[in-house]
Design an enzyme around this catalytic site. Structure first.
Site, PDB file in Angstrom:
ATOM      1  N   ASP A  39       0.861  -1.185   0.000  1.00 22.73           N
ATOM      2  CA  ASP A  39       0.000   0.000   0.000  1.00 22.73           C
ATOM      3  C   ASP A  39       0.893   1.230   0.000  1.00 22.73           C
ATOM      4  OD1 ASP A  39      -2.163  -1.630   0.097  1.00 22.73           O
ATOM      5  OD2 ASP A  39      -2.678  -1.232   2.187  1.00 22.73           O
TER       6      ASP A  39
ATOM      7  N   ASP B  39     -14.142  -6.235  -2.870  1.00 23.23           N
ATOM      8  CA  ASP B  39     -14.158  -6.338  -1.410  1.00 23.23           C
ATOM      9  C   ASP B  39     -15.583  -6.681  -1.010  1.00 23.23           C
ATOM     10  OD1 ASP B  39     -11.551  -5.372  -1.490  1.00 23.23           O
ATOM     11  OD2 ASP B  39     -12.160  -3.294  -1.117  1.00 23.23           O
TER      12      ASP B  39
END
Lengths: 251, 193
Positions: A11, A130
């Site tokens: 990330d 997700d």
């Protein structure tokens, strides 16, 4: 024989590597290019870089970073985070990315998948999903799990495939960050439903969890972040153990 | 000097970056004169066969490529274009290699063939120092069939030509520029041919 892939995910915020615990409480863990090169040398099969910058300046920094990654890394890498248009995808392709992931923007505008796939090829588009279980149904979420959409996991994954997705990257928001393992039955059902590869993300805490999702879960690849970043499971140890368990792995 | 043929397809940058990491001098060009005078020629690319052939034709590169005598390496769509014919939109290709390019078509087989797969039956100096069973990176839905010019085999559902060589022409269906140290070794071998 086609090997199962091990994919560290990095990330990135404002050009630096971070890892979210349940996507909150970020903490820096290194330089993205150096960390990526380190993983490649250790035997990572691909890398994923997700831009979680919220600002225009952060986004521009990320594009520059993608150029540096492409110059320095000798394995494929995928980039994602905030890709909302064909132009965004084209800019990252031009910087040297092998694939892009689209997530929230594709839920909002599914045509985005078709548009990127027809312009740059199916192999270039990874659709990240997700989802969270609500009353026995897998509901698709957006914005890092903060918002529920109207979509359901399996039908959305299938639609993404029909629209030209080259791979599906599925994260269970119920498992992400817990280190309790993946929902293998859900992964197996997803993999059986689709004719494109499925990448499992979110929940790995042990080598056995990864072995399970690649066998019982029928996933083609496993993606993880913190277990690699914090050295809890070194990639060479993981790949050797998977190989010993007769899982096809590139050593 | 290495000429990387520019015909407006993706992935040139990746190949150029890989050559850069090896310290090789290269130019990205569609100039027939530059391509003819280069020591080595690379035909990379990703994309669809008929439009890739159309782009080579627009740039007047069909006969230029066919007449090259220095070592030439086609990568991914590049090797497919060097073949005789592709099933992808029924495309007549350059015909350097006599192989047919076929779509992966078996029940239950995930397409595209994406990821790391192993090489066997390695031949020619292109694979010097690369072991049988070495893994390389693939992303493709079509692949060349086997014939006597096959110099490496990969299996995905069935065996196909992972690499082909004929005279001064070479081609790999996999991506050496994305295949870690094995790919670097192959590119180094090509530069030494």
């Amino acid at each position: 024989m086609l090997a199962k892939r091990i994919i560290p995910c990095l990330d990135i915020k404002d050009g630096q590597t971070v890892k979210g615990i349940h996507f909150l409480g970020l903490r820096e863990v290194g330089d993205p290019v150096e960390l990526g090169r380190h993983y490649a040398q250790q035997g990572a099969d691909e890398l994923v870089y997700l831009d979680i910058s919220a600002t225009f300046e952060g986004r521009r920094t990320f594009t520059e970073l993608v150029t540096r990654i492409a110059e320095n890394i000798n394995i494929p890498f995928t980039v994602g985070g905030g890709i909302a248009s064909v132009d965004d995808a084209g800019r990252l392709l031009g910087a040297g990315a092998d694939k892009v992931t689209v997530n929230s923007a594709a839920v909002r505008n599914p045509q985005l998948i078709s548009d990127i796939a027809s312009k740059y090829g199916n192999q270039f588009v990874v659709v990240a999903i997700d989802a969270k279980q609500v009353d026995g149904q897998w509901r698709v979420t957006t914005h890092g799990g903060r918002k529920f959409s109207e979509r359901e996991l399996f039908s959305w994954a299938h639609e993404a495939q029909e629209r030209g997705a080259g791979e599906i990257l599925f994260t269970s928001m119920d498992h992400d960050g817990t280190k309790n393992g993946y929902p293998c039955e859900t992964f197996a059902r997803l993999s059986d439903l689709l004719s494109i590869p499925v990448i499992a993300s979110g929940g790995a805490g042990t080598i056995q969890h990864i072995a399970d999702v690649l066998t019982l879960g029928k996933a083609d690849a496993a993606l993880a972040a913190s277990i690699f970043h914090y050295g809890e499971i070194p990639i060479p140890t993981l790949k050797q153990a998977l190989y010993q368990a007769n899982i096809p792995i590139r050593l | 000097m290495i000429a990387v043929i520019d015909y407006d397809t993706g992935n040139l940058r990746s190949v150029a970056n890989a050559l850069g990491r090896l310290g090789a001098e290269y130019t990205i060009t569609s100039s027939p004169a530059e391509i003819r005078s280069a020591d080595r020629v690379l035909l990379p690319g990703v994309g669809e066969a008929s439009s890739a052939m159309a782009k080579l034709r627009e740039r007047g590169l069909i006969e230029v490529i066919r007449s090259l005598t220095q070592p030439v390496l086609g990568i991914c769509i590049g090797v497919q274009l060097l073949c005789r014919h592709s099933e992808e939109n029924d495309t007549e290709c350059l015909g350097i290699f006599d192989n047919e390019v076929r779509k992966f078509d078996l029940p239950g087989l995930k397409v595209p063939h994406m990821g790391w797969n192993s090489l066997t039956h390695l031949r020619t100096p292109l694979f010097d120092g690369i072991e049988e069973g070495a893994y390389v990176y693939y992303v493709h839905s079509f692949a060349p069939t086997l014939n006597d010019d096959t110099i490496a085999i990969t299996e995905y559902g069935y065996p196909f030509s992972a690499a082909i060589a004929k005279d001064n022409f070479f081609g790999t269906q996999f991506h050496p520029e994305k295949s870690a140290s094995v790919g670097e070794r192959l590119l180094q071998n090509f530069l030494k041919l």
